[in-house]
Design a protein around this motif. Structure first.
Motif, PDB file in Angstrom:
ATOM      1  N   VAL A  64       0.846  -1.191   0.000  1.00 53.48           N
ATOM      2  CA  VAL A  64       0.000   0.000   0.000  1.00 53.48           C
ATOM      3  C   VAL A  64       0.882   1.242   0.000  1.00 53.48           C
ATOM      4  O   VAL A  64       1.886   1.304   0.704  1.00 53.48           O
ATOM      5  CB  VAL A  64      -0.915   0.015   1.247  1.00 53.48           C
ATOM      6  N   ILE A  65       0.503   2.213  -0.811  1.00 56.71           N
ATOM      7  CA  ILE A  65       1.105   3.544  -0.768  1.00 56.71           C
ATOM      8  C   ILE A  65       0.004   4.483  -0.301  1.00 56.71           C
ATOM      9  O   ILE A  65      -1.082   4.498  -0.880  1.00 56.71           O
ATOM     10  CB  ILE A  65       1.643   3.994  -2.137  1.00 56.71           C
ATOM     11  N   THR A  66       0.277   5.225   0.766  1.00 59.70           N
ATOM     12  CA  THR A  66      -0.707   6.170   1.270  1.00 59.70           C
ATOM     13  C   THR A  66      -0.365   7.583   0.802  1.00 59.70           C
ATOM     14  O   THR A  66       0.794   7.911   0.565  1.00 59.70           O
ATOM     15  CB  THR A  66      -0.771   6.154   2.808  1.00 59.70           C
ATOM     16  N   CYS A  67      -1.395   8.412   0.660  1.00 61.60           N
ATOM     17  CA  CYS A  67      -1.176   9.815   0.311  1.00 61.60           C
ATOM     18  C   CYS A  67      -2.281  10.653   0.935  1.00 61.60           C
ATOM     19  O   CYS A  67      -3.314  10.136   1.352  1.00 61.60           O
ATOM     20  CB  CYS A  67      -1.123  10.002  -1.209  1.00 61.60           C
ATOM     21  N   CYS A  68      -2.039  11.939   1.005  1.00 61.60           N
ATOM     22  CA  CYS A  68      -3.022  12.886   1.540  1.00 61.60           C
ATOM     23  C   CYS A  68      -2.710  14.258   0.945  1.00 61.60           C
ATOM     24  O   CYS A  68      -2.187  14.349  -0.162  1.00 61.60           O
ATOM     25  CB  CYS A  68      -3.007  12.891   3.064  1.00 61.60           C
ATOM     26  N   ARG A  69      -2.999  15.314   1.666  1.00 62.32           N
ATOM     27  CA  ARG A  69      -2.720  16.656   1.153  1.00 62.32           C
ATOM     28  C   ARG A  69      -1.262  17.040   1.324  1.00 62.32           C
ATOM     29  O   ARG A  69      -0.619  17.550   0.419  1.00 62.32           O
ATOM     30  CB  ARG A  69      -3.614  17.701   1.830  1.00 62.32           C
ATOM     31  N   SER A  70      -0.705  16.774   2.519  1.00 63.87           N
ATOM     32  CA  SER A  70       0.660  17.230   2.803  1.00 63.87           C
ATOM     33  C   SER A  70       1.633  16.116   3.146  1.00 63.87           C
ATOM     34  O   SER A  70       2.836  16.310   3.073  1.00 63.87           O
ATOM     35  CB  SER A  70       0.635  18.204   3.987  1.00 63.87           C
ATOM     36  N   GLY A  71       1.125  14.969   3.552  1.00 63.09           N
ATOM     37  CA  GLY A  71       1.980  13.872   3.984  1.00 63.09           C
ATOM     38  C   GLY A  71       1.832  13.544   5.455  1.00 63.09           C
ATOM     39  O   GLY A  71       2.296  12.509   5.908  1.00 63.09           O
TER      40      GLY A  71
END
Length: 102
Positions: A64-71
Motif C-alpha cells: 500500500v502507498i498512502t497519500c493525503c494533502r501534505s503527507g
C-alpha cells in the motif's frame, strides 16, 4: 531528504517499482477533499475509517502507498498499516505521486 519530509515520515524510497509490480494507492483525505481532486488509480479511505478496513487490506496482500494533502495524515496511516503487518509506504502529498501513478 528535507527536515519536513523526515518529520512527516516520507520515505526517500523510489515508489515506481512498487507501483509497477502492483500496489494499492490509498488517499486518506476526507471524501470532500478526494472528490475535489485525486489520482485516478487511488481509492479513498479516510484516515478516521482506516482501522475498520485493515482486515480487508491484509487479505488483499498488495503493498500500500498512502497519500493525503501534505503527507502528515498519510504518515499516520502508513504507521497504522505497518503495525498491522501490511507493507506500506508514505507517498506524501497526492500530487507528488502524479508522476508515478497512472
Amino acid at each position: 531528504m528535507g527536515l519536513l519530509a523526515r518529520f512527516l515520515g516520507i520515505e526517500k524510497t523510489n515508489l515506481q517499482p512498487v507501483i509497477d509490480q502492483g500496489c494499492l494507492i490509498i488517499d486518506v483525505r476526507t471524501p470532500e477533499e478526494f472528490r475535489h481532486a485525486h489520482l485516478e488509480s487511488s481509492v479513498n479511505i479516510p484516515l478516521d475509517t482506516l482501522l475498520s478496513k485493515i482486515d480487508g487490506l491484509k487479505s488483499n496482500e498488495l503493498p500500500v502507498i498512502t497519500c493525503c494533502r501534505s503527507g502528515a495524515r498519510s504518515a499516520r496511516a502508513t504507521k497504522m498499516l505497518k503495525q498491522a503487518g501490511i507493507t506500506a509506504y508514505n507517498g506524501g502529498a497526492w500530487e507528488s505521486l502524479r508522476g508515478y501513478a497512472r
